[in-house]
Design an enzyme around this catalytic site. Sequence first.
Site, PDB file in Angstrom:
ATOM      1  N   GLY A 104       0.839  -1.193   0.000  1.00  0.00           N
ATOM      2  CA  GLY A 104       0.000   0.000   0.000  1.00  0.00           C
ATOM      3  C   GLY A 104       0.872   1.240   0.000  1.00  0.00           C
ATOM      4  O   GLY A 104       2.051   1.191  -0.354  1.00  0.00           O
ATOM      5  N   ARG A 105       0.299   2.354   0.414  1.00  0.00           N
ATOM      6  CA  ARG A 105       1.065   3.601   0.450  1.00  0.00           C
ATOM      7  C   ARG A 105       1.855   3.777   1.739  1.00  0.00           C
ATOM      8  O   ARG A 105       2.762   4.598   1.812  1.00  0.00           O
ATOM      9  CB  ARG A 105       0.146   4.799   0.227  1.00  0.00           C
ATOM     10  CG  ARG A 105      -0.233   4.938  -1.225  1.00  0.00           C
ATOM     11  CD  ARG A 105      -0.869   6.264  -1.534  1.00  0.00           C
ATOM     12  NE  ARG A 105      -2.230   6.318  -1.053  1.00  0.00           N
ATOM     13  CZ  ARG A 105      -2.736   7.322  -0.351  1.00  0.00           C
ATOM     14  NH1 ARG A 105      -1.999   8.351  -0.011  1.00  0.00           N
ATOM     15  NH2 ARG A 105      -3.996   7.299   0.026  1.00  0.00           N
ATOM     16  N   GLU A 125       5.807   3.896   1.882  1.00  0.00           N
ATOM     17  CA  GLU A 125       6.424   5.091   1.299  1.00  0.00           C
ATOM     18  C   GLU A 125       6.883   6.076   2.377  1.00  0.00           C
ATOM     19  O   GLU A 125       7.953   6.652   2.284  1.00  0.00           O
ATOM     20  CB  GLU A 125       5.393   5.747   0.373  1.00  0.00           C
ATOM     21  CG  GLU A 125       5.799   7.062  -0.234  1.00  0.00           C
ATOM     22  CD  GLU A 125       4.658   7.636  -1.041  1.00  0.00           C
ATOM     23  OE1 GLU A 125       4.125   8.694  -0.658  1.00  0.00           O
ATOM     24  OE2 GLU A 125       4.283   7.006  -2.055  1.00  0.00           O
ATOM     25  N   CYS A 172       4.191  -6.411  -2.236  1.00  0.00           N
ATOM     26  CA  CYS A 172       3.796  -5.221  -2.978  1.00  0.00           C
ATOM     27  C   CYS A 172       4.788  -4.082  -2.774  1.00  0.00           C
ATOM     28  O   CYS A 172       5.931  -4.168  -3.167  1.00  0.00           O
ATOM     29  CB  CYS A 172       2.373  -4.841  -2.582  1.00  0.00           C
ATOM     30  SG  CYS A 172       1.569  -3.704  -3.712  1.00  0.00           S
ATOM     31  N   HIS A 173       4.373  -2.991  -2.130  1.00  0.00           N
ATOM     32  CA  HIS A 173       5.252  -1.865  -1.823  1.00  0.00           C
ATOM     33  C   HIS A 173       5.974  -2.047  -0.492  1.00  0.00           C
ATOM     34  O   HIS A 173       6.800  -1.204  -0.120  1.00  0.00           O
ATOM     35  CB  HIS A 173       4.458  -0.556  -1.800  1.00  0.00           C
ATOM     36  CG  HIS A 173       4.022  -0.088  -3.145  1.00  0.00           C
ATOM     37  ND1 HIS A 173       3.017  -0.700  -3.851  1.00  0.00           N
ATOM     38  CD2 HIS A 173       4.455   0.941  -3.912  1.00  0.00           C
ATOM     39  CE1 HIS A 173       2.841  -0.074  -5.004  1.00  0.00           C
ATOM     40  NE2 HIS A 173       3.709   0.929  -5.068  1.00  0.00           N
ATOM     41  N   TYR A 228       5.705  -5.108  -6.259  1.00  0.00           N
ATOM     42  CA  TYR A 228       4.874  -4.456  -7.273  1.00  0.00           C
ATOM     43  C   TYR A 228       5.826  -3.868  -8.316  1.00  0.00           C
ATOM     44  O   TYR A 228       6.892  -3.344  -7.952  1.00  0.00           O
ATOM     45  CB  TYR A 228       3.992  -3.375  -6.629  1.00  0.00           C
ATOM     46  CG  TYR A 228       3.018  -2.807  -7.614  1.00  0.00           C
ATOM     47  CD1 TYR A 228       1.928  -3.558  -8.044  1.00  0.00           C
ATOM     48  CD2 TYR A 228       3.217  -1.550  -8.167  1.00  0.00           C
ATOM     49  CE1 TYR A 228       1.050  -3.074  -8.995  1.00  0.00           C
ATOM     50  CE2 TYR A 228       2.335  -1.045  -9.114  1.00  0.00           C
ATOM     51  CZ  TYR A 228       1.259  -1.809  -9.532  1.00  0.00           C
ATOM     52  OH  TYR A 228       0.389  -1.322 -10.476  1.00  0.00           O
TER      53      TYR A 228
END
Length: 195
Positions: A89-90, A93, A119-120, A139
């Site tokens: 997800g975000r 980050e 993923c992330h 990802y």
Amino acid sequence: MAAKKILMLVGDYVEDYEAMVPFQMLQMVGHQVHAVCPDKQPGERVRTAVHDFEGEQTYSEKPGHWFVVNADFATVDPARYDALVIPGGRAPEYLRLNPRIIEIVRHFAAGDKPIAAICHGQQLLAAAGVLEGRRCTAYPAVRPELERAGGIWCEINEGYSNAYVDGKLVTAPAWPAHPEWMRRFLELLGSRIEP
């Protein structure tokens, strides 16, 4: 199988399925899972996002559920845990900007403890500098970071449903890989699920 104590790193806009599903699956087979988030206390919530693959050039994002943090980030001792889960997800980050998060990730890598990232989530591994020479996936948009951190990119199948294991590290590209990703992680944990 001896139950393991597993730490999960989450934050606002963590991918809904990538937090909820492993959290529930790992508990279902008897493991204890503590989900932590910087600046959140047990019982507080993080907002999740649902990422979907609908034919555009990248994933779409929709509001997800609230996910309840069940342990205190400020007092968590990674030495008391057997394994680490990093959803995507975000959240990764900005979580990678937190020095304590980086310290926690490095602890698990240096101790050769099982790590599952999806993923992330691999952005945390890259930021922690623990991917040098490791075969992994993520990802596709994370590929440049993964390779700059010394990781060896492994291809993603058409359905985003594959996972890779390199030593005690298991990685996957996105939530469609949950069956393979969690199966391989459970094997690293020594979990047995009888048919």
